[in-house]
Write a protein that holds these residues in place. Structure first.
Motif, PDB file in Angstrom:
ATOM      1  N   ASP A   1      -3.037  -4.207  -4.117  1.00 32.52           N
ATOM      2  CA  ASP A   1      -2.362  -4.867  -2.998  1.00 32.52           C
ATOM      3  C   ASP A   1      -3.188  -6.035  -2.470  1.00 32.52           C
ATOM      4  O   ASP A   1      -2.647  -7.051  -2.041  1.00 32.52           O
ATOM      5  CB  ASP A   1      -1.931  -3.883  -1.895  1.00 32.52           C
ATOM      6  CG  ASP A   1      -3.044  -3.268  -1.071  1.00 32.52           C
ATOM      7  OD1 ASP A   1      -4.010  -3.942  -0.738  1.00 32.52           O
ATOM      8  OD2 ASP A   1      -2.897  -2.072  -0.735  1.00 32.52           O
ATOM      9  N   ASN A   2      -4.502  -5.942  -2.554  1.00 35.40           N
ATOM     10  CA  ASN A   2      -5.347  -7.060  -2.125  1.00 35.40           C
ATOM     11  C   ASN A   2      -5.198  -8.274  -3.020  1.00 35.40           C
ATOM     12  O   ASN A   2      -5.133  -9.403  -2.525  1.00 35.40           O
ATOM     13  CB  ASN A   2      -6.815  -6.626  -2.076  1.00 35.40           C
ATOM     14  CG  ASN A   2      -7.243  -6.163  -0.722  1.00 35.40           C
ATOM     15  OD1 ASN A   2      -7.720  -6.934   0.085  1.00 35.40           O
ATOM     16  ND2 ASN A   2      -7.040  -4.882  -0.455  1.00 35.40           N
ATOM     17  N   VAL A   3      -5.158  -8.078  -4.326  1.00 37.95           N
ATOM     18  CA  VAL A   3      -5.003  -9.211  -5.248  1.00 37.95           C
ATOM     19  C   VAL A   3      -3.711  -9.963  -4.938  1.00 37.95           C
ATOM     20  O   VAL A   3      -3.702 -11.195  -4.834  1.00 37.95           O
ATOM     21  CB  VAL A   3      -5.041  -8.738  -6.717  1.00 37.95           C
ATOM     22  CG1 VAL A   3      -4.584  -9.837  -7.664  1.00 37.95           C
ATOM     23  CG2 VAL A   3      -6.448  -8.272  -7.081  1.00 37.95           C
ATOM     24  N   LEU A   4      -2.623  -9.231  -4.758  1.00 40.68           N
ATOM     25  CA  LEU A   4      -1.342  -9.876  -4.453  1.00 40.68           C
ATOM     26  C   LEU A   4      -1.381 -10.572  -3.095  1.00 40.68           C
ATOM     27  O   LEU A   4      -0.872 -11.690  -2.943  1.00 40.68           O
ATOM     28  CB  LEU A   4      -0.212  -8.853  -4.517  1.00 40.68           C
ATOM     29  CG  LEU A   4       0.021  -8.256  -5.903  1.00 40.68           C
ATOM     30  CD1 LEU A   4       1.018  -7.109  -5.839  1.00 40.68           C
ATOM     31  CD2 LEU A   4       0.468  -9.318  -6.897  1.00 40.68           C
ATOM     32  N   CYS A   5      -2.013  -9.945  -2.130  1.00 45.05           N
ATOM     33  CA  CYS A   5      -2.100 -10.543  -0.797  1.00 45.05           C
ATOM     34  C   CYS A   5      -3.045 -11.741  -0.757  1.00 45.05           C
ATOM     35  O   CYS A   5      -2.817 -12.685   0.008  1.00 45.05           O
ATOM     36  CB  CYS A   5      -2.515  -9.493   0.229  1.00 45.05           C
ATOM     37  SG  CYS A   5      -1.189  -8.320   0.564  1.00 45.05           S
ATOM     38  N   ILE A   6      -4.079 -11.735  -1.562  1.00 45.21           N
ATOM     39  CA  ILE A   6      -4.985 -12.885  -1.633  1.00 45.21           C
ATOM     40  C   ILE A   6      -4.215 -14.112  -2.105  1.00 45.21           C
ATOM     41  O   ILE A   6      -4.355 -15.203  -1.539  1.00 45.21           O
ATOM     42  CB  ILE A   6      -6.192 -12.594  -2.550  1.00 45.21           C
ATOM     43  CG1 ILE A   6      -7.157 -11.646  -1.856  1.00 45.21           C
ATOM     44  CG2 ILE A   6      -6.900 -13.884  -2.966  1.00 45.21           C
ATOM     45  CD1 ILE A   6      -8.261 -11.096  -2.753  1.00 45.21           C
ATOM     46  N   LEU A   7      -3.397 -13.960  -3.122  1.00 43.23           N
ATOM     47  CA  LEU A   7      -2.610 -15.088  -3.622  1.00 43.23           C
ATOM     48  C   LEU A   7      -1.622 -15.577  -2.572  1.00 43.23           C
ATOM     49  O   LEU A   7      -1.501 -16.786  -2.325  1.00 43.23           O
ATOM     50  CB  LEU A   7      -1.886 -14.699  -4.913  1.00 43.23           C
ATOM     51  CG  LEU A   7      -2.802 -14.394  -6.087  1.00 43.23           C
ATOM     52  CD1 LEU A   7      -1.996 -13.856  -7.266  1.00 43.23           C
ATOM     53  CD2 LEU A   7      -3.595 -15.635  -6.487  1.00 43.23           C
ATOM     54  N   PHE A   8      -0.911 -14.658  -1.936  1.00 45.12           N
ATOM     55  CA  PHE A   8       0.029 -15.026  -0.877  1.00 45.12           C
ATOM     56  C   PHE A   8      -0.701 -15.746   0.258  1.00 45.12           C
ATOM     57  O   PHE A   8      -0.263 -16.796   0.733  1.00 45.12           O
ATOM     58  CB  PHE A   8       0.734 -13.766  -0.344  1.00 45.12           C
ATOM     59  CG  PHE A   8       1.632 -14.023   0.826  1.00 45.12           C
ATOM     60  CD1 PHE A   8       2.903 -14.560   0.636  1.00 45.12           C
ATOM     61  CD2 PHE A   8       1.213 -13.720   2.120  1.00 45.12           C
ATOM     62  CE1 PHE A   8       3.736 -14.798   1.723  1.00 45.12           C
ATOM     63  CE2 PHE A   8       2.048 -13.954   3.207  1.00 45.12           C
ATOM     64  CZ  PHE A   8       3.310 -14.502   3.006  1.00 45.12           C
TER      65      PHE A   8
ATOM     66  N   GLY B   1       0.820  -1.211   0.000  1.00 47.24           N
ATOM     67  CA  GLY B   1       0.000   0.000   0.000  1.00 47.24           C
ATOM     68  C   GLY B   1       0.853   1.260   0.000  1.00 47.24           C
ATOM     69  O   GLY B   1       0.581   2.203  -0.747  1.00 47.24           O
ATOM     70  N   ILE B   2       1.898   1.262   0.808  1.00 54.24           N
ATOM     71  CA  ILE B   2       2.793   2.426   0.862  1.00 54.24           C
ATOM     72  C   ILE B   2       3.550   2.582  -0.452  1.00 54.24           C
ATOM     73  O   ILE B   2       3.648   3.687  -1.001  1.00 54.24           O
ATOM     74  CB  ILE B   2       3.760   2.302   2.057  1.00 54.24           C
ATOM     75  CG1 ILE B   2       2.980   2.446   3.366  1.00 54.24           C
ATOM     76  CG2 ILE B   2       4.873   3.343   1.972  1.00 54.24           C
ATOM     77  CD1 ILE B   2       3.767   2.064   4.608  1.00 54.24           C
ATOM     78  N   VAL B   3       4.072   1.476  -0.980  1.00 50.74           N
ATOM     79  CA  VAL B   3       4.811   1.525  -2.253  1.00 50.74           C
ATOM     80  C   VAL B   3       3.911   2.029  -3.375  1.00 50.74           C
ATOM     81  O   VAL B   3       4.300   2.919  -4.144  1.00 50.74           O
ATOM     82  CB  VAL B   3       5.404   0.138  -2.599  1.00 50.74           C
ATOM     83  CG1 VAL B   3       5.915   0.088  -4.021  1.00 50.74           C
ATOM     84  CG2 VAL B   3       6.513  -0.224  -1.611  1.00 50.74           C
TER      85      VAL B   3
END
Length: 146
Positions: A50-57, A33-35
């Protein structure tokens, strides 16, 4: 002492690993989010990305280490679909909280020099809401024991 720690680890394995990987997912979400904010993305696009990337992780860490799912084939596809569907719901909540908190309230309440700190505060608040709901969805719907 070590034996007692092992007993506690075994007894609360799921909650502890969810806390660990949920914490890592939250940290990833905040850092991204900061980046993305520094890159000039709008709050909404930032939060969606950022949510899409975090959902996968989160899916892979929750599946492997937290809930230790052994589903394969159609069951694994169904599990992934349930995970993504539930996380899309909490992503919508995150987008709303961030938009209301940062774009609507923050823009009116704080000077430009405070916007970065306010963004971080709202992001952390939103993540607390999201992580609680995600655990409930994961435990009761996605990775429920049969």
């Amino acid at each position: 002492m070590i034996e007692k720690a092992k007993q506690l680890w075994n007894r609360y394995y799921e909650q502890l690993t969810y806390l660990i990987f949920g914490g890592l997912t939250t940290l990833l979400n905040i850092v991204l989010g900061i980046v993305f904010r520094e890159a000039g993305l709008s709050t909404t696009i930032n939060t969606l990305l950022d949510n899409v990337l975090c959902i996968l992780f989160a899916y892979f860490t929750n599946r492997r280490w937290v809930f230790q799912s052994r589903s394969t084939g159609k069951a694994a596809v169904r599990e992934f679909g349930s995970f993504v569907t539930c996380r899309l719901g909490t992503m919508a909540l995150d987008v709303c909280v961030m938009w209301l908190g940062v774009d609507l309230l923050g823009a009116k309440l704080f000077p430009a020099s405070w916007q970065g700190l306010w963004f971080l505060c709202v992001k952390v608040f939103s993540n607390v809401l999201v992580i609680v709901l995600n655990y409930v969805f994961s435990k009761l719907i996605i990775f429920k024991k049969k």
